[in-house]
Structures are given as structure tokens and as C-alpha cells.
Design a protein around this motif. Sequence first.
Motif, PDB file in Angstrom:
ATOM      1  N   THR A  22       0.929  -1.362  -0.108  1.00 23.08           N
ATOM      2  CA  THR A  22      -0.147   0.377   0.086  1.00 23.08           C
ATOM      3  C   THR A  22       0.702   1.288  -0.342  1.00 23.08           C
ATOM      4  O   THR A  22       1.107   2.535  -0.735  1.00 23.08           O
ATOM      5  N   PHE A  23       2.143   1.264   0.636  1.00 21.90           N
ATOM      6  CA  PHE A  23       3.092   2.609   0.774  1.00 21.90           C
ATOM      7  C   PHE A  23       3.605   2.510  -0.476  1.00 21.90           C
ATOM      8  O   PHE A  23       3.502   3.711  -0.977  1.00 21.90           O
ATOM      9  N   HIS A  24       3.899   2.308  -1.304  1.00 17.42           N
ATOM     10  CA  HIS A  24       3.950   2.077  -2.473  1.00 17.42           C
ATOM     11  C   HIS A  24       3.204   1.691  -3.919  1.00 17.42           C
ATOM     12  O   HIS A  24       4.171   2.706  -4.284  1.00 17.42           O
ATOM     13  N   LYS A  25       2.129   1.583  -3.280  1.00 19.98           N
ATOM     14  CA  LYS A  25       1.048   2.345  -4.586  1.00 19.98           C
ATOM     15  C   LYS A  25       1.211   3.981  -4.801  1.00 19.98           C
ATOM     16  O   LYS A  25       1.110   4.036  -5.734  1.00 19.98           O
ATOM     17  N   TYR A  26       1.929   3.813  -3.641  1.00 19.90           N
ATOM     18  CA  TYR A  26       1.390   5.707  -3.647  1.00 19.90           C
ATOM     19  C   TYR A  26       2.972   6.297  -3.467  1.00 19.90           C
ATOM     20  O   TYR A  26       2.671   7.519  -4.446  1.00 19.90           O
ATOM     21  N   SER A  27       4.181   5.764  -3.316  1.00 20.50           N
ATOM     22  CA  SER A  27       4.752   6.903  -2.897  1.00 20.50           C
ATOM     23  C   SER A  27       5.489   6.455  -4.415  1.00 20.50           C
ATOM     24  O   SER A  27       5.118   5.328  -5.101  1.00 20.50           O
ATOM     25  N   GLY A  28       6.454   7.636  -5.269  1.00 22.09           N
ATOM     26  CA  GLY A  28       7.055   7.749  -6.289  1.00 22.09           C
ATOM     27  C   GLY A  28       5.991   7.932  -6.969  1.00 22.09           C
ATOM     28  O   GLY A  28       6.481   8.044  -8.305  1.00 22.09           O
ATOM     29  N   ASN A  29       4.775   8.012  -6.576  1.00 23.13           N
ATOM     30  CA  ASN A  29       3.998   9.077  -7.624  1.00 23.13           C
ATOM     31  C   ASN A  29       4.832  10.067  -8.693  1.00 23.13           C
ATOM     32  O   ASN A  29       4.509  10.194  -9.878  1.00 23.13           O
ATOM     33  N   GLU A  30       5.534  10.838  -7.483  1.00 19.58           N
ATOM     34  CA  GLU A  30       5.819  12.227  -8.233  1.00 19.58           C
ATOM     35  C   GLU A  30       7.605  11.701  -7.226  1.00 19.58           C
ATOM     36  O   GLU A  30       6.551  11.688  -6.000  1.00 19.58           O
ATOM     37  N   GLY A  31       8.004  12.488  -7.579  1.00 18.77           N
ATOM     38  CA  GLY A  31       9.209  12.815  -6.831  1.00 18.77           C
ATOM     39  C   GLY A  31       9.798  11.556  -6.428  1.00 18.77           C
ATOM     40  O   GLY A  31      10.326   9.790  -7.092  1.00 18.77           O
ATOM     41  N   ASP A  32      10.478  11.532  -5.030  1.00 16.46           N
ATOM     42  CA  ASP A  32      11.349  10.029  -4.266  1.00 16.46           C
ATOM     43  C   ASP A  32      10.290   8.226  -4.335  1.00 16.46           C
ATOM     44  O   ASP A  32       8.808   8.463  -3.790  1.00 16.46           O
ATOM     45  N   LYS A  33      10.533   7.660  -4.530  1.00 15.04           N
ATOM     46  CA  LYS A  33       9.817   6.244  -4.417  1.00 15.04           C
ATOM     47  C   LYS A  33      10.043   5.351  -3.400  1.00 15.04           C
ATOM     48  O   LYS A  33       8.639   4.830  -3.299  1.00 15.04           O
ATOM     49  N   TYR A  34      10.585   6.200  -2.555  1.00 13.75           N
ATOM     50  CA  TYR A  34       9.879   6.101  -1.438  1.00 13.75           C
ATOM     51  C   TYR A  34      10.109   7.072  -0.363  1.00 13.75           C
ATOM     52  O   TYR A  34       9.956   6.238   0.934  1.00 13.75           O
ATOM     53  N   ASN A  73      11.108  16.202   8.897  1.00 13.31           N
ATOM     54  CA  ASN A  73      11.223  17.582   8.987  1.00 13.31           C
ATOM     55  C   ASN A  73      11.568  17.619   7.358  1.00 13.31           C
ATOM     56  O   ASN A  73      11.502  19.168   7.124  1.00 13.31           O
ATOM     57  N   ASP A  74      11.027  16.722   6.370  1.00 11.35           N
ATOM     58  CA  ASP A  74      12.097  16.945   4.886  1.00 11.35           C
ATOM     59  C   ASP A  74      10.238  17.064   4.070  1.00 11.35           C
ATOM     60  O   ASP A  74      10.866  17.527   2.827  1.00 11.35           O
ATOM     61  N   GLY A  75      10.000  17.370   4.860  1.00 15.65           N
ATOM     62  CA  GLY A  75       8.087  17.886   3.960  1.00 15.65           C
ATOM     63  C   GLY A  75       7.443  16.603   3.240  1.00 15.65           C
ATOM     64  O   GLY A  75       6.377  16.455   2.242  1.00 15.65           O
ATOM     65  N   GLU A  76       7.882  15.431   3.522  1.00 12.26           N
ATOM     66  CA  GLU A  76       7.963  13.668   2.532  1.00 12.26           C
ATOM     67  C   GLU A  76       7.711  13.027   4.038  1.00 12.26           C
ATOM     68  O   GLU A  76       8.222  13.357   5.086  1.00 12.26           O
ATOM     69  N   VAL A  77       6.715  12.083   3.556  1.00 12.03           N
ATOM     70  CA  VAL A  77       6.260  10.729   4.541  1.00 12.03           C
ATOM     71  C   VAL A  77       7.279   9.216   4.578  1.00 12.03           C
ATOM     72  O   VAL A  77       6.756   9.095   3.065  1.00 12.03           O
ATOM     73  N   ASP A  78       8.356   9.404   4.626  1.00 11.65           N
ATOM     74  CA  ASP A  78       8.629   7.964   4.907  1.00 11.65           C
ATOM     75  C   ASP A  78       8.267   6.684   5.321  1.00 11.65           C
ATOM     76  O   ASP A  78       7.204   6.942   5.499  1.00 11.65           O
ATOM     77  N   PHE A  79       8.498   5.508   4.899  1.00 11.95           N
ATOM     78  CA  PHE A  79       8.213   4.250   5.215  1.00 11.95           C
ATOM     79  C   PHE A  79       7.915   4.571   7.242  1.00 11.95           C
ATOM     80  O   PHE A  79       7.190   4.093   7.486  1.00 11.95           O
ATOM     81  N   THR A  80       8.851   4.524   8.022  1.00 15.98           N
ATOM     82  CA  THR A  80       8.641   4.028   9.098  1.00 15.98           C
ATOM     83  C   THR A  80       7.712   5.234   9.584  1.00 15.98           C
ATOM     84  O   THR A  80       6.530   5.150  10.548  1.00 15.98           O
ATOM     85  N   GLU A  81       7.391   6.865   9.117  1.00 12.70           N
ATOM     86  CA  GLU A  81       6.783   7.344   9.458  1.00 12.70           C
ATOM     87  C   GLU A  81       5.529   7.044   9.114  1.00 12.70           C
ATOM     88  O   GLU A  81       3.471   6.934   9.772  1.00 12.70           O
ATOM     89  N   PHE A  82       4.969   6.525   8.033  1.00  8.72           N
ATOM     90  CA  PHE A  82       3.808   5.746   7.232  1.00  8.72           C
ATOM     91  C   PHE A  82       3.603   4.780   8.463  1.00  8.72           C
ATOM     92  O   PHE A  82       2.450   4.592   8.688  1.00  8.72           O
ATOM     93  N   VAL A  83       4.890   3.854   8.850  1.00 12.84           N
ATOM     94  CA  VAL A  83       3.675   2.594   9.808  1.00 12.84           C
ATOM     95  C   VAL A  83       4.045   3.182  10.891  1.00 12.84           C
ATOM     96  O   VAL A  83       3.074   2.788  11.863  1.00 12.84           O
ATOM     97  N   ILE A  84       4.156   4.498  11.258  1.00 12.26           N
ATOM     98  CA  ILE A  84       3.966   5.118  12.493  1.00 12.26           C
ATOM     99  C   ILE A  84       2.368   5.710  12.382  1.00 12.26           C
ATOM    100  O   ILE A  84       1.311   5.025  14.312  1.00 12.26           O
ATOM    101  N   LEU A  85       1.925   5.853  11.393  1.00 15.75           N
ATOM    102  CA  LEU A  85       0.423   6.288  10.850  1.00 15.75           C
ATOM    103  C   LEU A  85      -0.345   4.929  11.653  1.00 15.75           C
ATOM    104  O   LEU A  85      -1.065   5.235  12.507  1.00 15.75           O
ATOM    105  N   VAL A  86      -0.388   4.074  10.720  1.00 14.51           N
ATOM    106  CA  VAL A  86      -0.835   2.917  10.834  1.00 14.51           C
ATOM    107  C   VAL A  86      -0.904   2.538  11.845  1.00 14.51           C
ATOM    108  O   VAL A  86      -1.655   1.341  12.901  1.00 14.51           O
ATOM    109  N   GLY A  87      -0.190   2.860  12.775  1.00 16.16           N
ATOM    110  CA  GLY A  87       0.119   2.098  13.994  1.00 16.16           C
ATOM    111  C   GLY A  87      -0.848   3.161  15.356  1.00 16.16           C
ATOM    112  O   GLY A  87      -1.454   2.098  15.770  1.00 16.16           O
TER     113      GLY A  87
END
Length: 112
Positions: A22-34, A73-87
Motif C-alpha cells: 500500500t505504501f509503495h502504491k502511492y509513493s514515488g508517483n511524484e518525486g522520491d519513490k521511497y 521535517n523534510d516535507g515527505e513521509v517515509d515508510f517508518t513515518e507511515f508505519v507510525i500512522l498505521v500503528g
Amino acid sequence: MSALNSENTTTLENAMQLMIQTFHKYSGNEGDKYTLSKAELKEMLTQELGNYLGNAQDKDAVDKVMGDLDSNNDGEVDFTEFVILVGALTVACNDFFLEYHKDDGKKADAKQ
């Protein structure tokens, strides 16, 4: 980590794979794929978590979620930050479930 044979995976392993997919379904559609940009995060919140988060179309709500998740504070959500949301959402749902059933127990006891 190699791809797991879906016939031999447990329910929890399947859930982990779904989170990654699910994360990778949306990540990288624009910019960094991670990472998820604000637009990618908004799309993911709307499509995947709308039932739990309500109106993810609200720009202020998306900005707040982004601000809360973007711990570096890099303006993007990485996988670790995504897992925190889901958790965090999973904990909130579990707490609601426990509270709901605790209230049911009181009602059931009152009927006896």
C-alpha cells in the motif's frame, strides 16, 4: 527479505505485506519513490483510510497529519513515518473496540 509464498504466510505476515504494498502504491508517483509527498499522502489517506480518518479532503487536516508524521521535517513521509500512522490508528481503533465492549458488558450486566 525475500518475497513470501502467500500459501505459507500467516495473517500477520500478510498484513505486513499489504502495508508495504500500500505504501509503495502511492509513493514515488511524484518525486522520491521511497517517500510520500503531501499530494501522495492525501491520495493515500482518502483512498485507503477514509473510513477511519473521515474527510481527508480537508487541506488543514492533511497538513496536520503531514506535520505530525513528518518527524524529520523534510516535507515527505517515509515508510517508518507511515508505519507510525498505521500503528497509531490501529491502537486508537483497538482502544475504541475495548471501550465499546466494556460499555456492552455494563449494559449486559444491568439486564441480568
